[in-house]
Motif scaffolding. Sequence first.
Motif, PDB file in Angstrom:
ATOM      1  N   MET A  41       0.969  -1.418  -0.115  1.00  0.00           N
ATOM      2  CA  MET A  41       0.025   0.038  -0.141  1.00  0.00           C
ATOM      3  C   MET A  41       0.808   1.385  -0.017  1.00  0.00           C
ATOM      4  SD  MET A  41      -3.108   1.054   0.050  1.00  0.00           S
ATOM      5  CE  MET A  41      -3.730   2.469   0.205  1.00  0.00           C
ATOM      6  N   GLY A  42       1.529   1.425   0.921  1.00  0.00           N
ATOM      7  CA  GLY A  42       2.514   2.662   1.078  1.00  0.00           C
ATOM      8  C   GLY A  42       1.911   3.828   1.499  1.00  0.00           C
ATOM      9  N   LYS A  99     -14.531   1.630   4.737  1.00  0.00           N
ATOM     10  CA  LYS A  99     -15.780   2.482   3.942  1.00  0.00           C
ATOM     11  C   LYS A  99     -15.148   2.954   2.811  1.00  0.00           C
ATOM     12  CE  LYS A  99     -17.615   4.763   8.098  1.00  0.00           C
ATOM     13  NZ  LYS A  99     -17.696   5.715   8.862  1.00  0.00           N
ATOM     14  N   PHE A 100     -13.573   2.997   2.632  1.00  0.00           N
ATOM     15  CA  PHE A 100     -13.174   3.412   1.540  1.00  0.00           C
ATOM     16  C   PHE A 100     -13.213   2.419   0.409  1.00  0.00           C
ATOM     17  CE2 PHE A 100     -11.783   7.342   3.634  1.00  0.00           C
ATOM     18  CZ  PHE A 100     -11.354   8.113   2.682  1.00  0.00           C
ATOM     19  N   GLY A 101     -13.554   1.193   0.769  1.00  0.00           N
ATOM     20  CA  GLY A 101     -13.606   0.015  -0.214  1.00  0.00           C
ATOM     21  C   GLY A 101     -12.609  -1.036  -0.118  1.00  0.00           C
ATOM     22  N   PHE A 102     -11.663  -1.047   1.061  1.00  0.00           N
ATOM     23  CA  PHE A 102     -10.582  -2.126   1.115  1.00  0.00           C
ATOM     24  C   PHE A 102     -11.526  -3.226   1.736  1.00  0.00           C
ATOM     25  CE2 PHE A 102      -8.106   1.730   1.170  1.00  0.00           C
ATOM     26  CZ  PHE A 102      -6.951   1.084   0.625  1.00  0.00           C
ATOM     27  N   GLY A 103     -11.081  -4.569   1.307  1.00  0.00           N
ATOM     28  CA  GLY A 103     -11.656  -5.710   1.729  1.00  0.00           C
ATOM     29  C   GLY A 103     -12.947  -6.164   1.022  1.00  0.00           C
ATOM     30  N   LYS A 104     -13.150  -5.398   0.085  1.00  0.00           N
ATOM     31  CA  LYS A 104     -14.521  -5.976  -0.723  1.00  0.00           C
ATOM     32  C   LYS A 104     -14.312  -5.744  -2.150  1.00  0.00           C
ATOM     33  CE  LYS A 104     -16.656  -1.599   0.824  1.00  0.00           C
ATOM     34  NZ  LYS A 104     -17.979  -1.002   1.254  1.00  0.00           N
ATOM     35  N   ILE A 137      -9.391  -8.240  -5.332  1.00  0.00           N
ATOM     36  CA  ILE A 137      -9.804  -7.501  -3.714  1.00  0.00           C
ATOM     37  C   ILE A 137      -8.644  -7.269  -2.843  1.00  0.00           C
ATOM     38  CG2 ILE A 137     -11.255  -7.544  -1.888  1.00  0.00           C
ATOM     39  CD1 ILE A 137     -13.151  -9.013  -3.222  1.00  0.00           C
ATOM     40  N   PRO A 138      -8.279  -5.714  -2.410  1.00  0.00           N
ATOM     41  CA  PRO A 138      -7.257  -5.457  -1.741  1.00  0.00           C
ATOM     42  C   PRO A 138      -7.799  -5.973  -0.137  1.00  0.00           C
ATOM     43  CG  PRO A 138      -7.914  -3.535  -2.919  1.00  0.00           C
ATOM     44  CD  PRO A 138      -8.826  -4.493  -3.059  1.00  0.00           C
ATOM     45  N   GLN A 139      -6.869  -6.863   0.575  1.00  0.00           N
ATOM     46  CA  GLN A 139      -7.278  -7.188   1.820  1.00  0.00           C
ATOM     47  C   GLN A 139      -6.912  -6.565   3.042  1.00  0.00           C
ATOM     48  OE1 GLN A 139      -8.974 -10.123   1.958  1.00  0.00           O
ATOM     49  NE2 GLN A 139      -8.938 -10.013  -0.174  1.00  0.00           N
ATOM     50  N   LEU A 140      -7.535  -6.666   4.078  1.00  0.00           N
ATOM     51  CA  LEU A 140      -7.184  -5.824   5.375  1.00  0.00           C
ATOM     52  C   LEU A 140      -6.899  -6.903   6.400  1.00  0.00           C
ATOM     53  CD1 LEU A 140     -10.341  -3.558   5.701  1.00  0.00           C
ATOM     54  CD2 LEU A 140      -7.969  -2.632   5.292  1.00  0.00           C
ATOM     55  N   PRO A 141      -5.936  -6.631   7.314  1.00  0.00           N
ATOM     56  CA  PRO A 141      -5.436  -7.355   8.247  1.00  0.00           C
ATOM     57  C   PRO A 141      -6.540  -7.803   9.138  1.00  0.00           C
ATOM     58  CG  PRO A 141      -4.436  -5.210   8.753  1.00  0.00           C
ATOM     59  CD  PRO A 141      -5.253  -4.771   7.502  1.00  0.00           C
ATOM     60  N   GLY A 168       2.944  -3.190   6.539  1.00  0.00           N
ATOM     61  CA  GLY A 168       2.390  -4.392   6.806  1.00  0.00           C
ATOM     62  C   GLY A 168       1.181  -5.178   6.226  1.00  0.00           C
ATOM     63  N   LYS A 169       0.342  -5.962   6.830  1.00  0.00           N
ATOM     64  CA  LYS A 169      -0.362  -6.703   6.147  1.00  0.00           C
ATOM     65  C   LYS A 169      -1.639  -5.925   5.159  1.00  0.00           C
ATOM     66  CE  LYS A 169       0.435 -10.279   9.472  1.00  0.00           C
ATOM     67  NZ  LYS A 169      -0.145 -11.191  10.429  1.00  0.00           N
ATOM     68  N   LEU A 170      -1.193  -5.010   4.495  1.00  0.00           N
ATOM     69  CA  LEU A 170      -2.135  -4.201   3.783  1.00  0.00           C
ATOM     70  C   LEU A 170      -1.739  -4.417   2.416  1.00  0.00           C
ATOM     71  CD1 LEU A 170      -2.336  -0.875   5.544  1.00  0.00           C
ATOM     72  CD2 LEU A 170      -4.252  -2.231   5.180  1.00  0.00           C
ATOM     73  N   ASN A 171      -2.724  -4.518   1.416  1.00  0.00           N
ATOM     74  CA  ASN A 171      -2.174  -4.342  -0.365  1.00  0.00           C
ATOM     75  C   ASN A 171      -3.487  -3.350  -0.715  1.00  0.00           C
ATOM     76  OD1 ASN A 171      -4.229  -6.106  -0.406  1.00  0.00           O
ATOM     77  ND2 ASN A 171      -3.054  -7.855  -0.238  1.00  0.00           N
ATOM     78  N   CYS A 172      -2.991  -3.087  -2.073  1.00  0.00           N
ATOM     79  CA  CYS A 172      -3.857  -2.271  -2.763  1.00  0.00           C
ATOM     80  C   CYS A 172      -3.591  -2.492  -4.304  1.00  0.00           C
ATOM     81  CB  CYS A 172      -3.601  -0.977  -2.482  1.00  0.00           C
ATOM     82  SG  CYS A 172      -4.478   0.602  -3.107  1.00  0.00           S
ATOM     83  N   ASN A 173      -4.572  -2.133  -5.172  1.00  0.00           N
ATOM     84  CA  ASN A 173      -4.385  -2.247  -6.756  1.00  0.00           C
ATOM     85  C   ASN A 173      -4.359  -0.562  -6.964  1.00  0.00           C
ATOM     86  OD1 ASN A 173      -7.024  -1.877  -7.212  1.00  0.00           O
ATOM     87  ND2 ASN A 173      -7.434  -3.876  -6.831  1.00  0.00           N
ATOM     88  N   VAL A 174      -4.141  -0.379  -8.269  1.00  0.00           N
ATOM     89  CA  VAL A 174      -4.287   0.905  -8.943  1.00  0.00           C
ATOM     90  C   VAL A 174      -5.580   1.314  -8.994  1.00  0.00           C
ATOM     91  CG1 VAL A 174      -3.395   1.967 -10.846  1.00  0.00           C
ATOM     92  CG2 VAL A 174      -2.150   0.492 -10.170  1.00  0.00           C
TER      93      VAL A 174
END
Length: 338
Positions: free
Chosen positions: A159-160, A238-243, A254-258, A276-282
């Motif tokens: 994520m960064g 709320k911002f859409g992470f995890g769905k 789907i970007p995952q949340l810890p 940490g245990k966060l990721n994201c796509n563009v």
Amino acid sequence: KLKKGKNHFELNNYKNLLLIDRKERYSSKNYATSLIGYLSDGKGASGLEKIYENVLKKSQKDKCNIFSDPLRRVYGSPDIVKTNSNIKLKTTLDLDFQAICDDVLKEINKPSAAVLIDVNSFEILAASSYPSFEYNRLSDYIYRKDSPFVNRCFELYDMGSIFKIVLAAAAIENGLPSEREFECSGSLTIHGQIFNCHNANGHGKQNIGKAFANSCNPAFIDIGVNLGYTEILDMAAKFGFGKNIFYPEELYKIPQLPDRNNYYLSDLANISIGQGKLNCNVVQGAVLSAIIANGGIFKKASVVKGITDNNGSLIKNDTKSAPERIISFKTAEKIKEK
């Protein structure tokens, strides 16, 4: 010389030789190939071609009927049968924007991706992935090590600092005073783990606004510790992470949340700065920015407008999602001011 027939051209002195106009399925410019995908043995093998295979195959190809006698001697004129079905898939892409993004990534010449989004409709105007492939040379790309068939717009990455947008929103929405100051000496130690700032000399005292502008790690870790793990993950959701926040859903990773029930203080420090245990796509990054730009409204992003009929009119539109306010207009404006 060519003589024009009803649906074909005839070449003088060659009665059995016909030149028939054929429409190409793809542009020679090869724009958005990773998104559109390609055919294999006449069937959609990747991208939109694969997802909408059952829709696109209904738009049958034109047929050419040529008549002959028992000795296989051709007689009469060929009969070109035009299909009545002209069902097409209409995307949200803007060709000019797509061309610009594709060309810029080619100039950079490194594995990369770029997404351009309409901040009000959440329609994707450009989705570029590099390297990509050319339709008339697919076999040349199969064994390349730089993975030209991977659509990097949807691949998951660390994520960064872009996650600091989520943290800033959570801080403001949870009433953390904007004038509160956070000290940065160049690093911060949490449970024996050292978290460095990109400014080795430190930023000194900063409020949330200055810490956001400086992308200061120690300050945001301090903010995160004051907020709490659950509050941060709630805002991220709320911002859409995890769905899945994209249409068509089949393209989206789907970007995952810890795990919110199993963490240490060092985990809290890590997610406070997007590590940490966060990721994201563009695409998620584009949606995140669009929410702030439009004043706090969230919608599902889409790259498909729908399916059109012979007249180009939409006959099916599954892409619209109801707008949802996830942060206040005031919070979004404060973050934009930073």
